[in-house]
Design a protein around this motif. Structure first.
Motif, short mmCIF file in Angstrom:
data_model
loop_
_atom_site.label_atom_id
_atom_site.label_comp_id
_atom_site.label_asym_id
_atom_site.label_seq_id
_atom_site.Cartn_x
_atom_site.Cartn_y
_atom_site.Cartn_z
N VAL A 98 -19.30 -32.82 -56.60
CA VAL A 98 -18.69 -31.49 -56.44
C VAL A 98 -18.83 -30.73 -57.75
CG1 VAL A 98 -16.57 -30.20 -55.94
CG2 VAL A 98 -17.04 -32.34 -54.72
N TYR A 102 -18.73 -24.65 -56.42
CA TYR A 102 -18.74 -24.95 -54.98
C TYR A 102 -20.12 -25.24 -54.40
CZ TYR A 102 -14.89 -21.74 -56.10
OH TYR A 102 -13.87 -21.08 -56.72
N ALA A 161 -15.61 -27.93 -50.38
CA ALA A 161 -16.65 -28.65 -51.12
C ALA A 161 -16.30 -30.14 -51.24
CB ALA A 161 -16.83 -28.04 -52.51
#
Length: 364
Positions: A98, A102, A161
């Motif tokens: 991640v 995003y 995300a």
């Protein structure tokens, strides 16, 4: 501490054999003449949550990218769940990643963003539907499945995300400054949510941050990095109470320097009259920060320090800006003039022969 591969900083409560965790052995990475990682070794336990903490350029994001396979190492090894992944492709490491911004597919709905990795893996539609619905509930985005990323708040996009990274059931979750683009209130809410999510999922997780409060609030283990090396690793309490060197003490928590000693603001006592062991100072500024009060002072030699008081303590002392007060360090640490450690395996404070020493006010 030895630099042999068996001597790795150990995570809090972790097992030393790697298990389902991550082992980094003597990794070195250079970009041209710049040494980004200098013989770094680290153990992260399976199911643990570890924070890589350090200033910009310390090597924390590079270490994360090496573990993910986004950067090749010049030397050393990376093991994930006991498997040597040093030369495996990113897609073969079963890692969820991640980023701060995003990296959402703007033309896809929330549902399709989360399902993307599963579709690439040719998972059947019914399994995808069930998995995505489970994740939407887990990250509190039920009812948002058919929205697009630009219809979500920053916090919602970051939760999306995280759900996308978790969809493929990774053995490791890597977060690079995941809350860096968000405002302070959302950051605080999301880090509380991340801690709860981790307690439910128990996925081995590493996240990068330069925010010491964020790291101390969320992580089981903190790994403090500087100039491509690990200065110290351990729990938040271990690093705060027993820093290995000046750098760690100054980076993990606030600190004042008095001569060759270092004193936490809450370990400075203020009194209104001169007594043994005190030093005269002028109150420069008083800032009320909710329950805590920050009192900034200037000593006779011009040294600026600050003390942390409660509102009740401030009322009892009756301090005002411009007033003369007297400072007494209750607990101080000295590192014998030591500089940041150059031992990548440094994970505990050195002993009396060369490390920090605690001293009371009379010894400062």
């Amino acid at each position: 501490m030895s630099k042999q591969q068996t001597d790795l900083p150990r995570a809090v409560g972790g097992d030393a054999d790697g298990g389902k965790g991550i082992s980094v052995h003597n990794v070195r990475k250079m970009f041209g003449d710049f040494v980004a990682l200098d013989d770094v070794s680290l153990e992260v336990p399976g199911g643990g949550l570890t924070a890589l903490l350090g200033p910009s350029g310390s090597g924390k994001s590079t270490l994360l990218r090496v573990i993910a396979g986004l950067e090749d190492v010049d030397s050393g090894r990376v093991l994930i769940a006991g498997e040597d992944t040093t030369h495996l492709r990113v897609q073969d490491r079963n890692v969820g990643f991640v980023f701060q911004h995003y990296a959402a597919f703007k033309h896809m709905t929330v549902f399709d963003n989360i399902a993307f990795g599963l579709k690439i893996r040719k998972v059947d539609k019914e399994t995808i539907r069930k998995r995505v619905e489970e994740l939407l509930a887990l990250v509190h985005l039920e009812g948002f499945a058919h929205r697009f990323p630009n219809q979500l708040s920053g916090g919602q996009r970051q939760r999306m995300a995280l759900a996308r990274a978790l969809a493929v059931e990774p053995s490791v979750l890597l977060l690079d400054e995941p809350f860096g683009a968000l405002d302070a209130k959302v950051r605080k809410d999301l880090r509380t949510w991340l801690r709860r999510l981790h307690d439910e999922m128990h996925v081995t997780t590493i996240f990068v941050t330069h925010d010491q409060e964020e790291a101390m609030d969320v992580a089981d283990q903190l790994v403090v990095m500087n100039e491509g090396r690990i200065e110290q690793s351990g729990s938040a309490d271990e690093l705060y109470d027993n820093p290995a060197n000046e750098f760690v003490m100054g980076f993990v928590g606030e600190v004042n320097r008095l001569g060759d000693s270092f004193v936490r603001p809450h370990d400075i006592e203020l009194v209104t009259s001169r007594t043994e062991g005190t030093e005269e100072a002028v109150v420069q500024r008083i800032a009320s920060l909710g329950f805590e009060v920050r009192v900034e002072l200037a000593l006779a030699d011009g040294t600026e320090v600050w003390a942390q008081l409660t509102r009740a303590e401030l009322r009892r002392l009756g301090l005002r800006e411009g007033q003369v007060a007297h400072v007494r360090p209750v607990l101080a640490k000295s590192f014998n003039g030591g500089s940041p450690s150059h031992d990548p395996g440094e994970s505990t404070p050195r002993g009396p022969s060369g490390g920090d020493a605690e001293s009371s006010a009379s010894a400062v």
